[in-house]
Design a protein around this motif. Structure first.
Motif, mmCIF file in Angstrom:
data_model
loop_
_atom_site.group_PDB
_atom_site.id
_atom_site.type_symbol
_atom_site.label_atom_id
_atom_site.label_comp_id
_atom_site.label_asym_id
_atom_site.label_seq_id
_atom_site.Cartn_x
_atom_site.Cartn_y
_atom_site.Cartn_z
ATOM 1 N N GLU A 156 -8.772 -2.610 8.394
ATOM 2 C CA GLU A 156 -8.409 -3.141 9.714
ATOM 3 C C GLU A 156 -7.853 -4.558 9.651
ATOM 4 O O GLU A 156 -7.145 -5.002 10.562
ATOM 5 N N VAL A 157 -8.162 -5.299 8.575
ATOM 6 C CA VAL A 157 -7.691 -6.688 8.515
ATOM 7 C C VAL A 157 -6.176 -6.760 8.424
ATOM 8 O O VAL A 157 -5.569 -7.771 8.811
ATOM 9 N N GLY A 158 -5.535 -5.697 7.923
ATOM 10 C CA GLY A 158 -4.080 -5.695 7.838
ATOM 11 C C GLY A 158 -3.434 -5.800 9.206
ATOM 12 O O GLY A 158 -2.565 -6.650 9.442
ATOM 13 N N ARG A 190 8.263 -4.157 1.875
ATOM 14 C CA ARG A 190 8.436 -4.583 0.485
ATOM 15 C C ARG A 190 7.662 -5.866 0.183
ATOM 16 O O ARG A 190 7.359 -6.157 -0.962
ATOM 17 N N GLN A 191 7.363 -6.624 1.216
ATOM 18 C CA GLN A 191 6.594 -7.848 1.012
ATOM 19 C C GLN A 191 5.091 -7.579 0.859
ATOM 20 O O GLN A 191 4.376 -8.408 0.292
ATOM 21 N N SER A 192 4.620 -6.447 1.354
ATOM 22 C CA SER A 192 3.176 -6.201 1.423
ATOM 23 C C SER A 192 2.448 -6.357 0.094
ATOM 24 O O SER A 192 1.356 -6.943 0.056
ATOM 25 N N PRO A 193 2.974 -5.868 -1.034
ATOM 26 C CA PRO A 193 2.221 -6.013 -2.287
ATOM 27 C C PRO A 193 2.063 -7.457 -2.759
ATOM 28 O O PRO A 193 1.223 -7.735 -3.616
ATOM 29 N N PHE A 194 2.849 -8.364 -2.196
ATOM 30 C CA PHE A 194 2.754 -9.759 -2.608
ATOM 31 C C PHE A 194 1.581 -10.477 -1.941
ATOM 32 O O PHE A 194 1.029 -11.419 -2.497
ATOM 33 N N SER A 195 1.208 -10.038 -0.759
ATOM 34 C CA SER A 195 0.149 -10.743 -0.028
ATOM 35 C C SER A 195 -1.125 -9.917 0.131
ATOM 36 O O SER A 195 -2.051 -10.332 0.819
ATOM 37 N N ALA A 196 -1.195 -8.764 -0.532
ATOM 38 C CA ALA A 196 -2.329 -7.857 -0.333
ATOM 39 C C ALA A 196 -3.658 -8.492 -0.698
ATOM 40 O O ALA A 196 -4.685 -8.243 -0.042
ATOM 41 N N PHE A 197 -3.682 -9.306 -1.752
ATOM 42 C CA PHE A 197 -4.929 -9.946 -2.179
ATOM 43 C C PHE A 197 -5.067 -11.373 -1.649
ATOM 44 O O PHE A 197 -6.179 -11.904 -1.587
ATOM 45 N N THR A 198 -3.965 -11.992 -1.268
ATOM 46 C CA THR A 198 -4.023 -13.404 -0.864
ATOM 47 C C THR A 198 -4.350 -13.590 0.608
ATOM 48 O O THR A 198 -5.173 -14.432 0.970
ATOM 49 N N SER A 199 -3.715 -12.795 1.494
ATOM 50 C CA SER A 199 -3.841 -13.059 2.931
ATOM 51 C C SER A 199 -5.267 -12.941 3.468
ATOM 52 O O SER A 199 -5.621 -13.682 4.414
ATOM 53 N N PRO A 200 -6.144 -12.062 2.924
ATOM 54 C CA PRO A 200 -7.504 -12.036 3.474
ATOM 55 C C PRO A 200 -8.229 -13.379 3.387
ATOM 56 O O PRO A 200 -9.068 -13.696 4.243
ATOM 57 N N TYR A 201 -7.881 -14.195 2.386
ATOM 58 C CA TYR A 201 -8.587 -15.473 2.250
ATOM 59 C C TYR A 201 -8.000 -16.561 3.139
ATOM 60 O O TYR A 201 -8.631 -17.605 3.348
ATOM 61 N N ASN A 202 -6.815 -16.313 3.695
ATOM 62 C CA ASN A 202 -6.361 -17.158 4.800
ATOM 63 C C ASN A 202 -7.154 -16.824 6.052
ATOM 64 O O ASN A 202 -7.426 -17.693 6.890
ATOM 65 N N MET A 203 -7.536 -15.568 6.192
ATOM 66 C CA MET A 203 -8.307 -15.146 7.350
ATOM 67 C C MET A 203 -9.729 -15.696 7.298
ATOM 68 O O MET A 203 -10.261 -16.157 8.308
ATOM 69 N N THR A 204 -10.350 -15.682 6.120
ATOM 70 C CA THR A 204 -11.702 -16.230 6.010
ATOM 71 C C THR A 204 -11.708 -17.750 6.011
ATOM 72 O O THR A 204 -12.719 -18.368 6.343
ATOM 73 N N GLY A 205 -10.592 -18.363 5.613
ATOM 74 C CA GLY A 205 -10.536 -19.815 5.493
ATOM 75 C C GLY A 205 -11.130 -20.338 4.200
ATOM 76 O O GLY A 205 -11.242 -21.553 4.010
ATOM 77 N N ALA A 252 -5.671 -3.253 2.245
ATOM 78 C CA ALA A 252 -4.646 -2.483 2.955
ATOM 79 C C ALA A 252 -4.428 -1.136 2.272
ATOM 80 O O ALA A 252 -4.421 -1.031 1.044
ATOM 81 N N ASP A 253 -4.228 -0.108 3.084
ATOM 82 C CA ASP A 253 -3.958 1.230 2.554
ATOM 83 C C ASP A 253 -2.540 1.305 1.990
ATOM 84 O O ASP A 253 -1.632 0.590 2.422
ATOM 85 N N GLY A 254 -2.344 2.187 1.021
ATOM 86 C CA GLY A 254 -1.008 2.514 0.554
ATOM 87 C C GLY A 254 -0.407 1.552 -0.443
ATOM 88 O O GLY A 254 0.803 1.633 -0.713
ATOM 89 N N ILE A 255 -1.183 0.652 -1.000
ATOM 90 C CA ILE A 255 -0.662 -0.308 -1.979
ATOM 91 C C ILE A 255 -1.238 0.024 -3.346
ATOM 92 O O ILE A 255 -2.459 0.054 -3.530
ATOM 93 N N THR A 256 -0.363 0.262 -4.304
ATOM 94 C CA THR A 256 -0.760 0.533 -5.681
ATOM 95 C C THR A 256 -0.582 -0.734 -6.506
ATOM 96 O O THR A 256 0.493 -1.343 -6.486
#
Length: 475
Positions: free
Chosen positions: A311-313, A407-422, A274-278
């Protein structure tokens, strides 16, 4: 009889061994943990509902049935069930005051499996309303707070389960993960959290499968405990839309926790899709520390490009917004939901069927590309979170819900893509801040349906850099 160590300081497998040896009875073990829950729950927000009488009755039944039998690996062990999952005869609120009096008449398959394995549920753990947030707060029990600093959120949406395990209210707990909801609180609370592969654990008979993101799994203080609980939960049920490839006959996930993984090839990246996350420098330090530890164990660690595009965001947000409508609420009750829940549901209603289909199709294409891009690696290492834990008030819902969601975005930035891949993924507590002693997790994602390698690798890391003694400060 009594164990030489306080029962809550034992791992789940150690507790079960003590029961088998006759050093402690199931009733004594359950009563000890109920007393501990009574002492700590009000301050830390682990439970939405506690069921002491039912738990003691179940323990007494196990005590009688266990005589002359060969009990399973977790026989007699206290646990708890996340309150997003139906439990027959027990108030199941889904974290919402709209369902404050809801009592299901049937168990979820996972709850039945837990009971048949001889575990004893002490109640339903705290979760945000409908599990829609990466922090845990609701209008019934309030926030789940970090055991390391109660001014901080415990994360979510399995925050109550994480608090219960970290504080020793139960040794291991049922949880679920639709965008990081096991791994986020595992990182915040210093636990091992395992999101299984899609189709590994049945969400039936009532669980929603509209986007395939969520799966149930374990939160534990040790890899072996998590593997043992996964053995209990794993397995398809009739009608499940996804089935993960089973282990070979005779093998168990617990067995893999005792195997050397061999020399593995590990890819690593630390730039969110996702863009914009440091990414916080401390999260990067934890990632670097884990990389060096992996190399010291003989694994090959290589930098790789982020395998997901930005785009996955949008695809995830669209899928999640539609998923938020899965819990039926009458029009007259909608106003009683929390602002962020209402915001998700309002967004979901605006998504057309055409747009939803395009999001799911695009998500599948993007995740296929990501799996192919990392196909040469046995596991992929990332930070678990892009941020450090935040104060409970950071997620205030009295203002603009979009501010809250950002404010929640930095918490799931690395985790949510692997829910998408399964793919299966874990969070490991390998790093702690120097100033405040707070845990900072790292994530390892495995090959599709390959929890076994992840468990073997995680157990090796735990043996090389044990974290068990860290809990002494909480016990």
């Amino acid at each position: 009889m009594s164990t030489p160590t306080a029962p809550h300081a034992l791992t789940a497998l150690e507790q079960a061994a003590a029961v088998r040896a006759g050093d402690i009875s199931p009733v004594e073990l359950v009563r000890h943990h109920l007393d501990r829950a009574e002492e700590f729950d009000a301050r830390y927000g682990a439970f939405l509902t506690r069921t002491p009488e039912a738990a003691l009755d179940a323990a007494a039944t196990l005590e009688k049935a266990g005589r002359g039998t060969s009990p399973g690996a977790l026989f007699g062990v206290p646990t708890a069930v996340k309150d997003l999952v139906e439990t027959a005869g027990v108030v199941t609120t889904y974290g919402s005051k709209v369902f404050a009096g809801h009592v299901p008449d049937a168990d979820a398959h996972s709850v039945r499996r837990l009971r048949e394995a001889g575990t004893v549920s002490l109640g339903k753990t705290n979760t945000p309303e409908f599990g829609c947030c990466c922090y845990t707060d609701n209008d019934l029990a309030g926030p789940a707070r970090s055991p390391w600093d109660p001014a901080l959120s415990a994360g979510g949406s399995s925050g109550g389960a994480a608090v219960a395990v970290a504080l020793g209210l139960v040794p291991v707990a049922h949880a679920s993960d639709g965008g990081g909801s096991i791994r986020i609180p595992a990182s915040v609370c210093g636990l091992f959290g395992l999101k299984p592969a899609r189709g590994r654990v049945s969400s039936g008979p009532l669980g929603a499968e509209v986007n395939g993101l969520a799966v149930q799994g374990p939160l534990a203080r040790s890899v072996r405990d998590a593997a043992a609980l996964l053995d209990v939960l794993a397995g398809p049920e009739p009608g499940d839309p996804h089935w993960a490839a089973p282990l070979p006959p005779g093998e168990t996930f617990l067995g893999h926790a005792g195997r050397e993984p061999g020399r593995l090839r590990i890819g690593r990246y630390a730039v969110p899709a996702a863009d914009g996350i440091t990414v916080d420098p401390v999260c990067l330090a934890a990632w670097e520390h884990a990389s060096r530890l992996l190399e010291s164990l003989g694994h090959e660690v290589e930098d790789i490009p982020t395998p997901f595009g930005p785009e996955v965001g949008d695809q995830f947000v669209t899928a999640w917004g539609v998923q938020s409508l899965g819990r039926a609420v009458g029009p007259e009750q909608e106003a009683s939901l929390r602002p962020v829940t209402r915001a998700w549901r309002a967004y979901g209603r605006q998504v057309s069927g055409e747009r939803f289909a395009a999001a799911i199709t695009g998500m599948h294409r993007a995740t296929r590309r990501a799996v192919e891009a990392t196909g040469a690696y046995d596991a992929v290492l990332t930070p678990a979170l892009a941020t450090l834990p935040r104060p409970v008030g950071h997620f205030d819902e009295s203002g603009d819900p979009l501010v809250n969601l950002r404010r929640q975005s930095p918490f799931s930035a690395f985790t949510s893509p692997y829910n998408m891949t399964g793919q299966p993924a874990v969070s490991l507590p390998l790093y702690w801040t120097a100033e405040h002693g707070l845990p900072v997790g790292v994530q390892l994602a495995g090959r599709p349906a390959d929890e076994a390698t992840l468990i073997a690798l995680s157990a090796q890391l735990e043996a090389a850099a044990p974290w068990r003694d860290r809990y002494a400060a909480l016990f």
